[in-house]
Design a protein around this motif. Sequence first.
Motif, PDB file in Angstrom:
ATOM      1  N   TYR A 150      36.513  42.195  40.236  1.00 34.04           N
ATOM      2  CA  TYR A 150      36.018  40.823  40.083  1.00 34.04           C
ATOM      3  C   TYR A 150      34.602  40.641  40.643  1.00 34.04           C
ATOM      4  N   LYS A 192      42.800  26.541  43.923  1.00 30.23           N
ATOM      5  CA  LYS A 192      43.656  25.988  42.870  1.00 30.23           C
ATOM      6  C   LYS A 192      45.049  25.691  43.420  1.00 30.23           C
ATOM      7  N   LYS A 206      41.951  31.381  44.006  1.00 31.42           N
ATOM      8  CA  LYS A 206      43.367  31.099  43.803  1.00 31.42           C
ATOM      9  C   LYS A 206      43.915  30.158  44.883  1.00 31.42           C
ATOM     10  N   ALA A 208      32.519  35.493  38.748  1.00 32.50           N
ATOM     11  CA  ALA A 208      33.412  36.251  37.867  1.00 32.50           C
ATOM     12  C   ALA A 208      34.307  35.282  37.112  1.00 32.50           C
ATOM     13  N   GLY A 225      37.616  34.861  34.510  1.00 31.16           N
ATOM     14  CA  GLY A 225      38.802  35.566  34.009  1.00 31.16           C
ATOM     15  C   GLY A 225      39.598  34.672  33.079  1.00 31.16           C
ATOM     16  N   THR A 226      40.592  33.953  33.627  1.00 34.61           N
ATOM     17  CA  THR A 226      41.364  33.015  32.791  1.00 34.61           C
ATOM     18  C   THR A 226      40.537  31.774  32.471  1.00 34.61           C
ATOM     19  N   GLY A 227      39.477  31.553  33.221  1.00 34.57           N
ATOM     20  CA  GLY A 227      38.505  30.533  32.839  1.00 34.57           C
ATOM     21  C   GLY A 227      38.580  29.197  33.539  1.00 34.57           C
ATOM     22  N   SER A 228      39.558  28.990  34.415  1.00 35.69           N
ATOM     23  CA  SER A 228      39.616  27.650  35.028  1.00 35.69           C
ATOM     24  C   SER A 228      38.513  27.442  36.063  1.00 35.69           C
ATOM     25  N   THR A 229      38.098  28.518  36.735  1.00 33.69           N
ATOM     26  CA  THR A 229      36.956  28.391  37.647  1.00 33.69           C
ATOM     27  C   THR A 229      35.742  27.907  36.849  1.00 33.69           C
ATOM     28  N   THR A 279      34.394  34.638  44.654  1.00 31.82           N
ATOM     29  CA  THR A 279      35.688  34.035  44.296  1.00 31.82           C
ATOM     30  C   THR A 279      36.877  34.675  45.013  1.00 31.82           C
TER      31      THR A 279
HETATM   32  C1  LIG Z   1      41.301  35.237  39.434  1.00 29.05           C
HETATM   33  C2  LIG Z   1      39.987  35.640  39.949  1.00 29.05           C
HETATM   34  C3  LIG Z   1      38.801  35.357  39.239  1.00 29.05           C
HETATM   35  C4  LIG Z   1      38.802  34.689  37.898  1.00 29.05           C
HETATM   36  O1  LIG Z   1      39.045  33.304  38.003  1.00 29.05           O
HETATM   37  P1  LIG Z   1      39.492  32.456  36.745  1.00 29.05           P
HETATM   38  O2  LIG Z   1      39.569  31.072  37.219  1.00 29.05           O
HETATM   39  O3  LIG Z   1      40.810  33.003  36.319  1.00 29.05           O
HETATM   40  O4  LIG Z   1      38.477  32.645  35.673  1.00 29.05           O
HETATM   41  C5  LIG Z   1      37.599  35.731  39.808  1.00 29.05           C
HETATM   42  N1  LIG Z   1      37.554  36.360  41.001  1.00 29.05           N
HETATM   43  C6  LIG Z   1      38.658  36.657  41.703  1.00 29.05           C
HETATM   44  C7  LIG Z   1      38.510  37.385  42.993  1.00 29.05           C
HETATM   45  C8  LIG Z   1      39.914  36.307  41.204  1.00 29.05           C
HETATM   46  O5  LIG Z   1      41.022  36.605  41.914  1.00 29.05           O
END
Ligand SMILES: *Cc1c(COP(=O)(O)O)cnc(C)c1O
Length: 314
Positions: free
Chosen positions: A272, A41, A38, A172, A174-178, A299
């Motif tokens: 995560y 980004k 985060k 990991a 989640g929303t997929g931008s990584t 992450t």
């Molecule tokens: C938000 C988050 C993710 C997921 O990232 P996305 O870019 O939303 O897929 C993975 N790991 C951690 C620790 C996060 O905070």
Amino acid sequence: MIDKNLLNSPLYKMKYDVNNNLYIKRDDLIPFSFGGNKVRKAVLFFEDIINNGYDHVVTYGSRSSNHSRVIANIAKSYGIPCTIISLDEKEETFNFELIKSFNANIELTEVDNVKSKIDNVMSNLKSIGNNPYFIQGGGHGQLGTEAYVQAFNEILEYENYNDIEFDYIFFATGTGSTQSGLVSGSLLSNSQSNIVGISIGRNKKRGEDVVFQSIESYLKNINVKITQSQIKEKLIFEDKYLLDGYSSYNKEIKNIVKEVMNIDGIPLDYTYTGKAFWGMHNYLREHNIKDKNILFIHTGGTPLFFTDMRGNEI
Ligand SMILES: *Cc1c(COP(=O)(O)O)cnc(C)c1O
């Protein structure tokens, strides 16, 4: 705010044994607000905010989330007012404690009302003469993707410098931008690494769709022509290790978190990074992958490690 050069996070070999050469990239050590994806980004979002004279930042995200913590912290450090639109959740987390300490303004909403709440907050701010900037949940969007194209380039640099190629890259998703950034970076550089996103919340259908669209729109935006089938070939969204969905975990995840802390001194959390690490471990075993070069991207989410620790033995 941090200098962009400081985003280049440490990458090194772990001691933890998964029958392969396991490396880790420590985005959790990016030196601002406990780091994490985060922050990577947000650096790009705030560049946009500062360069274009916005004076209030609004985002959607749980008030317990890493995303909301990081946005509130950077906003605080710039003296820019911050509004977080969040669902009402009872759980008290360290992320929430931090967000409160940054004096972020929290606006609660019902899950069915998110869009209209965002519209309301934005138009109210404009009506009183503010110039607000909206950041999508999780830092999703073009800039979020761009952040992980840059991270992928750091990985390429490491590979070139150390004469190594990663056969697999896990993290990991989640929303997929990584993931969309890593896959875009790999398509742009013709890298052969298998990039495997371990889903922590979404099922394959939805997760894959969102990542696919982000990659397609990112590449279109920078005028690069890559076919849909080339994108699909590179996109591995693995939802086999979801358990009961977002934030669910089991005993094996708890054990692996403990082991990684004991052996490598690296904090993981149950939602995560711990879940993704556990998913990676199973994936390697189930696909009979041995003696390969594997990279795990940490992450972030360190405050969750401490929240998880309460009532658990880590
Ligand atoms: C938000 C988050 C993710 C997921 O990232 P996305 O870019 O939303 O897929 C993975 N790991 C951690 C620790 C996060 O905070």
